[in-house]
Structure formats: C-alpha cells, structure tokens
Scaffold this motif. Structure first.
Motif, PDB file in Angstrom:
ATOM      1  N   SER B 191      56.296 -89.757   8.361  1.00  0.00           N
ATOM      2  CA  SER B 191      56.473 -91.181   7.986  1.00  0.00           C
ATOM      3  C   SER B 191      54.890 -91.852   8.749  1.00  0.00           C
ATOM      4  CB  SER B 191      57.604 -92.041   8.986  1.00  0.00           C
ATOM      5  OG  SER B 191      57.450 -91.791  10.337  1.00  0.00           O
ATOM      6  N   GLY B 192      54.460 -91.402   9.877  1.00  0.00           N
ATOM      7  CA  GLY B 192      53.305 -91.710  10.493  1.00  0.00           C
ATOM      8  C   GLY B 192      52.065 -91.383   9.498  1.00  0.00           C
ATOM      9  N   VAL B 193      52.109 -90.097   8.905  1.00  0.00           N
ATOM     10  CA  VAL B 193      51.458 -89.547   7.832  1.00  0.00           C
ATOM     11  C   VAL B 193      51.131 -90.568   6.884  1.00  0.00           C
ATOM     12  CG1 VAL B 193      50.679 -87.726   6.102  1.00  0.00           C
ATOM     13  CG2 VAL B 193      51.515 -87.184   8.644  1.00  0.00           C
ATOM     14  N   ILE B 194      52.194 -91.010   6.334  1.00  0.00           N
ATOM     15  CA  ILE B 194      52.316 -91.734   5.335  1.00  0.00           C
ATOM     16  C   ILE B 194      51.631 -93.330   5.437  1.00  0.00           C
ATOM     17  CG2 ILE B 194      53.836 -93.157   3.545  1.00  0.00           C
ATOM     18  CD1 ILE B 194      54.136 -90.297   2.924  1.00  0.00           C
ATOM     19  N   SER B 195      52.101 -93.701   6.455  1.00  0.00           N
ATOM     20  CA  SER B 195      51.462 -94.907   6.857  1.00  0.00           C
ATOM     21  C   SER B 195      49.957 -94.976   7.482  1.00  0.00           C
ATOM     22  CB  SER B 195      52.217 -95.778   7.919  1.00  0.00           C
ATOM     23  OG  SER B 195      52.162 -95.141   9.223  1.00  0.00           O
ATOM     24  N   GLY B 196      49.455 -93.836   7.776  1.00  0.00           N
ATOM     25  CA  GLY B 196      48.173 -93.470   8.019  1.00  0.00           C
ATOM     26  C   GLY B 196      47.504 -93.287   6.688  1.00  0.00           C
ATOM     27  N   VAL B 197      48.020 -92.490   5.837  1.00  0.00           N
ATOM     28  CA  VAL B 197      47.162 -92.221   4.586  1.00  0.00           C
ATOM     29  C   VAL B 197      47.326 -93.752   3.817  1.00  0.00           C
ATOM     30  CG1 VAL B 197      47.750 -91.539   2.280  1.00  0.00           C
ATOM     31  CG2 VAL B 197      48.123 -90.103   4.244  1.00  0.00           C
ATOM     32  N   THR B 198      48.025 -94.660   4.019  1.00  0.00           N
ATOM     33  CA  THR B 198      47.944 -96.007   3.203  1.00  0.00           C
ATOM     34  C   THR B 198      46.977 -96.779   4.100  1.00  0.00           C
ATOM     35  OG1 THR B 198      50.225 -95.999   3.748  1.00  0.00           O
ATOM     36  CG2 THR B 198      49.531 -97.319   2.063  1.00  0.00           C
ATOM     37  N   MET B 199      46.782 -96.644   5.372  1.00  0.00           N
ATOM     38  CA  MET B 199      45.950 -97.425   6.002  1.00  0.00           C
ATOM     39  C   MET B 199      44.414 -97.026   5.889  1.00  0.00           C
ATOM     40  SD  MET B 199      48.154 -98.175   9.612  1.00  0.00           S
ATOM     41  CE  MET B 199      46.703 -99.068  10.472  1.00  0.00           C
ATOM     42  N   VAL B 200      44.370 -95.931   5.327  1.00  0.00           N
ATOM     43  CA  VAL B 200      42.878 -95.232   5.237  1.00  0.00           C
ATOM     44  C   VAL B 200      42.735 -95.426   3.970  1.00  0.00           C
ATOM     45  CG1 VAL B 200      41.428 -93.208   5.253  1.00  0.00           C
ATOM     46  CG2 VAL B 200      42.774 -93.769   7.278  1.00  0.00           C
ATOM     47  N   PHE B 201      43.587 -95.187   2.947  1.00  0.00           N
ATOM     48  CA  PHE B 201      42.987 -95.007   1.539  1.00  0.00           C
ATOM     49  C   PHE B 201      42.880 -96.448   0.981  1.00  0.00           C
ATOM     50  CE2 PHE B 201      44.554 -95.341  -3.118  1.00  0.00           C
ATOM     51  CZ  PHE B 201      43.938 -94.401  -3.473  1.00  0.00           C
ATOM     52  N   SER B 253      50.238 -96.849  -6.379  1.00  0.00           N
ATOM     53  CA  SER B 253      50.011 -95.652  -5.607  1.00  0.00           C
ATOM     54  C   SER B 253      51.071 -95.813  -4.338  1.00  0.00           C
ATOM     55  CB  SER B 253      48.599 -95.271  -5.093  1.00  0.00           C
ATOM     56  OG  SER B 253      48.130 -96.499  -4.862  1.00  0.00           O
ATOM     57  N   MET B 254      51.034 -97.006  -3.956  1.00  0.00           N
ATOM     58  CA  MET B 254      52.289 -97.188  -2.915  1.00  0.00           C
ATOM     59  C   MET B 254      53.475 -96.826  -3.252  1.00  0.00           C
ATOM     60  SD  MET B 254      51.001-100.423  -0.506  1.00  0.00           S
ATOM     61  CE  MET B 254      49.555-100.419   0.310  1.00  0.00           C
ATOM     62  N   GLY B 255      53.841 -97.206  -4.391  1.00  0.00           N
ATOM     63  CA  GLY B 255      55.014 -96.937  -4.987  1.00  0.00           C
ATOM     64  C   GLY B 255      55.247 -95.373  -4.988  1.00  0.00           C
ATOM     65  N   MET B 257      53.912 -93.288  -3.378  1.00  0.00           N
ATOM     66  CA  MET B 257      53.959 -92.658  -1.893  1.00  0.00           C
ATOM     67  C   MET B 257      55.186 -92.830  -1.272  1.00  0.00           C
ATOM     68  SD  MET B 257      50.182 -92.043  -0.369  1.00  0.00           S
ATOM     69  CE  MET B 257      49.879 -93.777   0.275  1.00  0.00           C
ATOM     70  N   ASN B 258      55.670 -94.144  -1.744  1.00  0.00           N
ATOM     71  CA  ASN B 258      57.084 -94.465  -0.916  1.00  0.00           C
ATOM     72  C   ASN B 258      58.099 -93.494  -1.391  1.00  0.00           C
ATOM     73  OD1 ASN B 258      56.134 -96.413   0.554  1.00  0.00           O
ATOM     74  ND2 ASN B 258      56.439 -97.847  -0.585  1.00  0.00           N
ATOM     75  N   LYS B 259      58.139 -93.168  -2.850  1.00  0.00           N
ATOM     76  CA  LYS B 259      58.853 -92.337  -3.417  1.00  0.00           C
ATOM     77  C   LYS B 259      58.928 -90.919  -2.651  1.00  0.00           C
ATOM     78  CE  LYS B 259      61.217 -91.879  -7.851  1.00  0.00           C
ATOM     79  NZ  LYS B 259      61.160 -92.139  -9.314  1.00  0.00           N
ATOM     80  N   TYR B 260      57.764 -90.539  -2.769  1.00  0.00           N
ATOM     81  CA  TYR B 260      57.426 -89.139  -2.125  1.00  0.00           C
ATOM     82  C   TYR B 260      57.887 -88.975  -0.865  1.00  0.00           C
ATOM     83  CZ  TYR B 260      54.726 -85.163  -0.904  1.00  0.00           C
ATOM     84  OH  TYR B 260      54.225 -83.858  -0.676  1.00  0.00           O
ATOM     85  N   SER B 261      57.601 -90.009  -0.045  1.00  0.00           N
ATOM     86  CA  SER B 261      58.131 -89.829   1.295  1.00  0.00           C
ATOM     87  C   SER B 261      59.768 -89.970   1.346  1.00  0.00           C
ATOM     88  CB  SER B 261      57.438 -90.936   2.169  1.00  0.00           C
ATOM     89  OG  SER B 261      58.119 -92.168   1.859  1.00  0.00           O
ATOM     90  N   ASP B 262      60.377 -90.529   0.660  1.00  0.00           N
ATOM     91  CA  ASP B 262      61.799 -90.458   0.433  1.00  0.00           C
ATOM     92  C   ASP B 262      62.260 -89.148   0.160  1.00  0.00           C
ATOM     93  OD1 ASP B 262      62.167 -94.010  -0.709  1.00  0.00           O
ATOM     94  OD2 ASP B 262      61.990 -93.276   1.307  1.00  0.00           O
ATOM     95  N   GLY B 263      61.864 -88.504  -0.832  1.00  0.00           N
ATOM     96  CA  GLY B 263      62.172 -87.426  -1.315  1.00  0.00           C
ATOM     97  C   GLY B 263      61.835 -86.490   0.010  1.00  0.00           C
ATOM     98  N   GLU B 264      61.100 -86.498   0.647  1.00  0.00           N
ATOM     99  CA  GLU B 264      60.671 -85.667   1.790  1.00  0.00           C
ATOM    100  C   GLU B 264      61.722 -85.715   3.026  1.00  0.00           C
ATOM    101  OE1 GLU B 264      58.094 -82.899   2.399  1.00  0.00           O
ATOM    102  OE2 GLU B 264      58.645 -83.105   0.341  1.00  0.00           O
ATOM    103  N   THR B 265      61.960 -87.091   3.236  1.00  0.00           N
ATOM    104  CA  THR B 265      62.777 -86.920   4.305  1.00  0.00           C
ATOM    105  C   THR B 265      64.192 -86.518   4.105  1.00  0.00           C
ATOM    106  OG1 THR B 265      62.982 -89.356   3.551  1.00  0.00           O
ATOM    107  CG2 THR B 265      62.165 -89.034   5.609  1.00  0.00           C
ATOM    108  N   GLU B 266      64.534 -86.408   2.667  1.00  0.00           N
ATOM    109  CA  GLU B 266      65.765 -85.977   2.285  1.00  0.00           C
ATOM    110  C   GLU B 266      65.917 -84.463   2.439  1.00  0.00           C
ATOM    111  OE1 GLU B 266      66.926 -87.829  -1.616  1.00  0.00           O
ATOM    112  OE2 GLU B 266      67.613 -85.934  -1.929  1.00  0.00           O
TER     113      GLU B 266
END
Lengths: 702, 269
Positions: B191-201, B253-255, B257-266
């Motif tokens: 989750s930290g990586v995802i928000s970091g990626v958005t904050m840089v991208f 791209s945010m969409g 990313m969110n989808k991807y991160s949901d899949g990962e937490t699963e």
C-alpha cells in the motif's frame, strides 16, 4: 551487509544534498559565477538585505502562507467535524471524492483550471485586474484544504464517540462540547494539518504561476523569473539561510519532544500541544498585524512589465532606476500636494513579445507601463490593447530624435502617439572566439554549421526564430507566403538536431560560462555578455555583397488600456527619458538610445569607448529609416499569425533529436511489471487449487 | 448544527474545485469564439502530440521505477534503525524539500553542464568531459531527485508499522531472507508502494520546469505543451484540451493501480 546498508544510505543522502551543498557553497563566492569559485566572501549575504524586491517577495510569500493556511485550517476543521457527523454514506464519499481532487490532479491542471475560471469571471465583470493577491489566496486555500481535512478527519474517527455525548449529558451546550471536548481531542491533527498547509503554500510554484497577477510577486515566482536569465547568488544566500533556519528548528523540536516524552504525562503533553499551537497562532496574528500596519501609509503603485535585463537595477554600482523614481515621485507629490505617500514600482519581467501578448490579451492582468517591440506595438494598437499617451505629461519627449518620433509602427496617423521609444538595436550573432573558426563567421549559416553541433542556441520565440531562418533563406519576413513559411520551418527543423537549446535570457549564463558557443541575440545583450567574458565576440550577419541582412528592432514604452493610474505611468515614462536615468540605462544595457540627452553626452561616449561605434556607428543614422523599412518585423495579418503559431508548435513538439533508447527501457520495464503480475496471478491460482484440494481431501482422510 | 459545519467547505469546493474543472471542459470543446467544436481534441491525434504523450508517460514511468528502486531499500533500512535514528533520518529525507525546488533544479544545471562542476572535477582527475545536460537522462534525473522523498515517505511509514512477529514467524516456518522479502515484507508494504508510485508518477508526468531546465527544451513534455499554450501561444482551448486528456489519463492509471493493488492484497490474505 551492515556496512553495505550504511554506504547505500550515505549515497542516497549525498544525492539528496548535493545541489543544496552546491548552492550553499556558491553563496559564499566572491564573484557571481556558479562554476568558478573566486574566493570566500559574505558579499551576497550583505547584498540580500539590500535587495528590496527579494525581501518584498519573501514578505509576500509569508503573508500568503499564513493567511491561506489559517483560513484553510478553519474551514477544513469545520468540514472534518461536519463530514464526521454525516450519516449518509453516499453524500459522505461524494464530498470526500471532491475534496481529494486537488490532491490527485496534477498541479498544472489545478492551476490552469483556476486561471480559466478567474479569466472568465473577470471577462464577465469587465475587470482588467482579476488576477492578483485575491485569486492567489483562493488558489492556495483550495489546494491546502484537502491536506487539512485529511489530517483532522482521522482524529475525529479515533476519538471516543461517547466523550461528546458524556459532555452533553453533563450539561454542556453543543458548542461547549465542541470547543472543550472535541477540539482538544483533534488538536494534534489540526496542528499537523496547519503546518502542512503552511509548508505547501510557502513552496508552491506551479499553481501560483498560473493564478498570480501583476501587482504581487512571491518568492518561488521571483526565483522562477530569475532562473530564466541568471540567479544572483543572493538568492543562494537566502536559500542557505532558510535551510539553516529550518534545520535548527527541526533539531530543537526533536530535542524538546524527546525530553517531553519522558517527563510528561499524557494530559500534560496534550496541554503542551495546545500551548504550542496557540503560540503559533499568536505569532501568526502578530506578524499579520505588523505587516498590515507597516503598509499603512498611502501607497501609489505602478506595475511595470519589461524585458529581462533591460533596466539599470543598481547592481555593479549602477543607479537603481526604479528606486530613484520612487524617491523622486514621492518628493514631487509632497511638494505638489503636501501629502506624504509611498511610491512603489512593481517591476516584473517577461522573456518575449509573445509572452507579453498572452498576459495582456487574457485581460486578467493590469499593467501600467510595458515595453513591447515594434511589430507587437502595431498589433496592440490594432487590437485596442494600448492607449494614446498624453505627451503634455511627458515633456522630455522633446529629446527624442525626430526620426524616432513617429516610427512605422506608430505613425501618428490618427493624431495620437501610442509609444515612446526606449531603445533600438539590431540582431547579431554572438560566438566564442576560442571555439569558433574565423572563416565560419559572417553569415547566418553559422547557426546551421554541423561542425558546432550541440553548441548552438536558438531564440525561444517564434518571430525571432523564424526570422533567422527567413533571413538566411532570403525570404521577406513580412510578406512571406504560406509556402515560404513552411520552407522556414523546414530550415528550423533541419537545425533542431544541432541546437543545444531554445533560450531567451538564459543565453547570458550559457554564453558567458562557455556552455554554448554560438547564439543569435540582440546586440545590446551581446555587448553585455562580451563585457563579462572577453572570449566572446559578435557580428551582424551580411549577405555575399556585404549588405547587412538581419532584423532591426525598436522597443518602446506604452500604456495598456487597462492601466490603473495613467498619470503615474506618464510620469514614469517622462522620468525614464530624463538625463540621469536614461544614461544609467543606456550604460547598463548597451542598447542604442533614441534620446539626444544620452547620445550627445560626452561622459556616456567616453564610457562606451569602442562600443559606441559598434552601437551607433555600424549603421549610419541617416540609413536607419530605410533599414527599419526593410528589415523590421511588421505585424502580420491574422491568418499568418495563426500559421506562425501553428508552425512554431509543430517545431516545438517535433523531437527529431530524440533518443529511442528511453522507449526501449520503458517497454522492458512495463513488460517486467506485467510479467510479474501474471506470475503472481498464476501463483495465486495454484495456491487456491492447492487449498481446495487439501480441504477436499482432509475430511476423507479423517 | 454539526453537519452544517461542512457547509463552507462544500460551497468552496463547488466554486473553486468543480467550477474550474467545468471551465476546462468548456474550453476543451469550444473554439476561440466560444463555438462548440471537437477540433481541439482532434488536433491532439496528430503524430507529434501522440509522441509527446508517449514520451511523458515513458519519462514518468522510468522516473517512478528508479525512485522505487532507490527508495525501497532506504525506507527498509530506516525502518530497521533505532527509533531515535529513524526520526532523524526521516527528518533528513524531508529537509531538502524546504529549499525551493526551482533553485535546487537550477543547482543541478550547474552540476551537470559541460563546463559544470562535475565535468570540471572529472577534467581535473583526467577523465574526459561527459555530456549530461540536455539529455533524456538529465530530465529523468531531475524528476527522480525532486520526487524521491515522496516515494520514501509512504513506504517508510507503512514499513515501520509491519509487525515484527510476522517476519519472525516466516523465518520460523523456514523461509530464507529472500522469501521473507518477497513473501512477507513486500506484500505488506504494497500500500505504501502504491501511494508512493502515485505521488511520484503524477507530478513527473505533468512537470514543465524540469524538462525546460535540464532538457534544454529539446524534450517537450505534456506540461511544457500546456504551459506554452497558456503563457506564450495564447491558445487556451488547445491548452485546456491537453489538460483534459492528461486528467483522464491519470484517472485511468489510478484506476488500474487501485485495481492491481486490490488484487495483490487478496494474494496476501
């Protein structure tokens, strides 16, 4: 492993601090170079405290940051309280989604969207100065709000729900319960939200850049306009001071909070936090009062918008012309009316005529005096953006040479005079004598010489850049057909791979430091550069018969239609023509002056020595009108203006010199991520299968 | 009474968040005379604009990846340090951001130029000058430099909250360090990586200052093109259209990313 970690950490920190170390180091430099260190000196620190424009910008930035963060904290805290209490899930998430927009959207989109709103509303109410402190404040509050809300809202959620209920049961009014119970509970969130808002506002450049008006300059905006030409090391000194201040503050807060933690109980800590935040608040209010009080006397403000490096500004012991005007007019006003006033010249700069046009045409910026070039003046008159000057208020106009009183762009045909000439000059080519062979110079082809690939600078504005191509092709710059415009574009495209970069006043730094070798630029600036680097020289491009074939231009002072104080503007123009300021300017900027008070001054002639001939002698005065006719830019018809814009856009977006390896790296990366995703997915499916198989088996084995 | 407390904020949001976006849409679909048109959007279909978008996406992706590669280990090391050291190190990560980013980028110019500090130094120790400024690499370096703290911060804050017992349990169950990293720490820090990626991208893809200073104006990015329409070319309609497309691009791209991160937490659960 341990040492490897440490080395890595160190490397990252070196990377993070390298540029800061560079700027702190060069803030102690005796000269104004950023590549050669010529001795330790505190000169720039002293200089900083006499640089009134930078100090004003610093003050403005602080006022803006305090006001916007205080307002955002109040609105945001209330909003968090309200959102917390909301029952309807959909309304709640809808509000949160909207709140998040400024945080998710790229800053540039937030900036331009607000600019569009302000410009549109300004157009509706026919205001010529929509953009200014007000719009900037609105913009800052807007992007601060989500940060405040997002740091306060979680604190409300963490708070024990029964606390406010208990307070109400014990006889508190809702307001009392909010102030005495809820607020102290969420105080830490409010404080961190406030600090975050303050920081963001302090450092914001992008959004300010699009919503700022003419009368107000913040520090980041000032730094931006400085980096367009050269950053004086006093800005480095300021950055170093800010850096050290923050460092000390952080160390102090770190030390005290450690001690506090060991000594204080939970309650005492909370109390301390409230005390700290109220101290913050009091400091903020006091600063505001002081700042407002200090601006109490009546102030006459004049917004002057000029080219960069185009006025004597007090550096190198020259006369600070704007400060001199402030003093002169305050005195004059006192003598005439018996009233003391403060006169303030807001002096900001632009890089090209096209930038000036975009600012003025938007209708949201109000300027009092501008200094466009010939062809742009023609366009401004045609579009009604500048107004006639009342020459009775400009008695010094008599010193302008007769030839320059009604130039082609302002013929006085309607009985009016719209402009008072400031300077005139010729476009030349400046080159580094140590790097460029003598046999290659003389014509425009030097700018296309493959031998100097990567060392050539081209103008970063369409008219001058297309001009260089058209002169070199022998096309008439004012009557070119569409086909000829396209030929010029092809010529520029051909040049693009060998061009180092497209610049305006950045040319100073790049040529003086030897970073680039060849550039086409305006003669006066070329002489200024040669003054700073002996290895530079310049020439006016000639054709084979030895005739000059280059642009000759005039820049003149004009008063926009949106001017707020026309008499003050005329007073300023008159002052610029009077002897002392006019000579100071001419000596500082090295452009030819149309003012006889300057050209006939013996001291000025002595000061320029050989340069006098370069500036005035190359082209005999009696030939000037003819040359202006032949080689000056004229305003283009509307269809050609649009064509020019379109072609310039084509050139700029074209990336002929682009290295495709970036795409390859990118593709490999994306492939890796997608591959990893698929791998994970397959793994997941396998695991699930395994899980089901085990679960299905286990009852059977039992 | 309480619910009404949000009223000023709601009014503010409508006036200064929603209304401005409406104007972006309005300018996107009108011409200079205010008539409805698709021509602004249509003109973006030109090959050159397509290339600008591709280039910006590429630069931003690479910058984000580099930031992630640099930031992840550093965030991990910091989260493993003593609490007091952690605090100091994080302070040091944030400190550069208090110096104006324009002036820091300008300072990079002085470092990277052909006659700049690094090349002068290299020249003194006998290594030839390396051409660095005005290249794609310099622009990406500028992005990485400016936005690196945005990547370190969220990853660190997630990592510092990872329960040490989970890692110990993984070791007890026979995982090797690499398995612990990929099987336990990475999924938990995602989750930290995802928000970091958005904050840089997001800031990387829309920057206009870095590319102008460190790229010499040779690599026009989306931000440069938008800025030019508003500050020089006076073509608000085209500028709004580019911004509009950029906004949609980021939403998509945010969409993803969110989808991807949901899949990962699963996967983790």
């Amino acid at each position: 492993m341990k040492t490897a970690n440490k080395v890595y950490t160190w490397l990252v920190f070196i990377f993070l601090y390298m540029p800061i170390a560079v700027l702190i180091f060069y803030s102690f430099n005796a000269s104004n170079s950023t590549s050669a260190f010529s001795g330790f000196s505190l000169y720039w620190y002293k200089e900083l405290f006499s640089d009134s424009a930078t100090l004003t910008a610093l003050k403005n930035t602080l006022i803006l940051a305090i006001l916007s963060s205080v307002i955002a904290t109040v609105i945001g805290t209330l909003a968090a309280a309200g959102i917390y209490k909301m029952k309807n899930k959909y309304v709640k998430s809808g509000i949160m989604a909207v709140t998040n927009i400024p945080m998710m959207n790229p800053e540039i989109v937030t900036g331009i969207s607000m600019m569009l709103l302000f410009v549109f509303v300004g157009g509706l109410v026919h205001s010529s100065s929509t953009l200014g402190f007000g719009t900037l404040l609105i913009a800052h509050i807007t992007f601060n709000l989500p940060y405040v809300i997002l740091s306060v809202l979680p604190k409300f959620k963490q708070m024990d729900k029964h606390l406010p209920e208990a307070a109400l049961d014990l006889g508190c009014t809702p307001a009392q319960s909010f102030l005495k119970v809820e607020l102290p509970n969420v105080m830490s969130g409010i404080v961190s939200g406030f600090i975050m808002a303050f920081t963001l506002s302090l450092d914001d450049f992008v959004i300010s850049y699009f919503t700022i008006g003419s009368g107000f300059e913040t520090l980041p905006i000032r730094i931006y306009s400085m980096t367009k030409k050269r950053v004086t090391p006093d800005m480095y000194a300021l950055s170093a001071l800010i850096f050290v201040t923050i460092l000390i503050l952080l160390i102090l807060s770190n030390m005290t909070s450690d001690k506090e933690r060991t000594r204080m109980s939970q309650k005492a800590k909370k109390r301390a936090k409230i005390a700290v935040s109220s101290v913050f608040g009091v400091i903020g209010v006091v600063t505001l009062i002081v700042l407002i009080a200090s601006s109490g006397t009546k102030t006459l403000t004049l917004n002057v918008y000029n080219w960069g490096e185009y006025i004597s500004d007090g550096s190198d012991d020259s006369l600070d012309v704007n400060a001199a005007f402030e003093e002169y007019y305050a005195q004059k006003y006192y003598e005439e009316t018996g009233e003391r006033v403060k006169v303030r010249v807001n002096y900001t700069t632009y890089a090209s005529n096209e930038d000036l046009y975009a600012k003025l045409k938007s209708g949201a910026n109000s300027y009092d005096v501008i200094v466009p070039s010939d062809y742009m003046i023609e366009r401004f008159i045609k579009e009604g953006l500048i107004q006639p000057i009342n020459l009775e208020n400009v008695p010094n106009y008599q010193y302008i040479k007769d030839d320059f009183k009604h130039p082609f762009y302002d013929t006085g045909a309607d009985g009016n005079t719209y402009s008072v000439m400031y300077t005139y000059g010729i476009v030349g080519i400046i080159y580094n004598t140590e790097k460029v062979d003598e046999e290659d110079i003389g014509g425009w082809d030097l700018l296309w010489n493959e031998k100097y690939k990567g060392q050539i600078l081209q103008f970063n504005n369409p008219r001058d850049a297309f001009g260089t191509a058209m002169y070199s092709l022998g096309i008439d710059v004012n009557n070119a057909t569409e086909e000829e415009w396209r030929m010029a574009l092809d010529e520029l495209r051909k040049q693009k791979p060998i061009v180092q970069s497209y610049v305006m006043d950045e040319v100073y730094n790049k040529m003086e430091s030897g970073e680039a070798w060849i550039a086409a630029y305006y003669a006066g600036d070329c002489l200024s550069m040669i003054e700073n680097n002996e290895a530079l020289d310049f020439y006016y491009p000639q054709d084979e018969e030895g005739n000059y074939i280059t642009n000759i231009f005039a820049d003149a002072m004009c008063i926009p239609t949106s001017c707020a104080n026309k008499e003050l503007a005329e007073e300023y123009i008159n002052f610029m023509l009077s002897e002392e300021p006019a000579i100071a300017n001419a000596e500082y900027i090295y452009y030819a002056s149309p003012n006889t008070l300057v050209t006939e001054n013996a001291e000025y002639q002595d000061y320029l020595e050989d340069d006098y001939d370069v500036i005035y002698g190359t082209i005999p005065e009696e030939d000037l009108p003819e040359l202006f006719d032949k080689y000056a830019f004229r305003n283009l018809p509307q269809d050609k203006l649009e064509l020019e814009n379109r072609l310039w856009e084509e050139l700029k977006v074209d990336a002929s010199s682009f290295d495709p390896s970036v795409y390859i790296v990118c593709a490999v990366m994306v492939a890796a991520v997608v591959g990893f995703g698929i791998f994970k997915y397959v793994q997941k499916r396998k695991r699930r299968k395994l899980y089901w198989n085990n679960n299905a088996k286990s009852p059977a084995t039992a | 009474m309480h619910r009404l407390a949000a009223a000023p904020h709601i009014v503010w949001s409508v006036l200064f968040i929603i209304a401005p976006l409406m104007f972006v849409i309005y300018y996107t679909f009108t011409d200079a005379n205010g008539k409805f048109t698709f021509s602004n959007i249509a003109s973006l279909a030109q090959a050159s604009y397509f290339e600008i978008f591709m280039r910006s996406i590429c630069f931003a992706l690479i910058a984000t990846a580099v930031c992630l590669v640099i930031a992840y280990p550093i965030a991990y090391f910091i989260s493993k340090a003593k609490p007091k050291t952690q605090k100091i190190l994080m302070m040091l990560v944030m400190l550069p951001m208090w110096t104006n980013f324009l002036i820091r980028t300008y300072s990079w110019m002085a470092l990277l130029e052909d006659t700049g500090i690094i090349n002068t130094f290299l020249g003194k120790i006998g290594l030839g000058p390396i051409h660095m400024i005005n290249t794609a690499g310099a622009v990406i370096l500028g992005m990485v430099y400016n936005y690196l703290p945005y990547m370190i911060l969220p990853i660190y804050s997630v990592m510092s909250k990872i329960d040490v017992k989970l890692i110990e349990a993984a070791y007890d169950l026979g995982s090797n360090p690499f398995q612990v990293l990929t099987g336990v720490i990475f999924p938990l820090s995602l989750s930290g990586v995802i928000s970091g990626v958005t904050m840089v991208f997001v800031p990387s893809i829309s920057t206009f200052y870095i590319s102008q200073k460190l790229g010499g104006g040779n690599f026009d990015l989306i931000g440069d093109t938008i800025e030019r329409q508003f500050q020089t070319a006076y073509n608000y309609n085209l500028g709004a259209a580019i911004s509009f497309v950029l906004m949609i691009l980021i939403m998509i791209s945010m969409g993803i990313m969110n989808k991807y991160s949901d899949g990962e937490t699963e996967v983790v659960v």
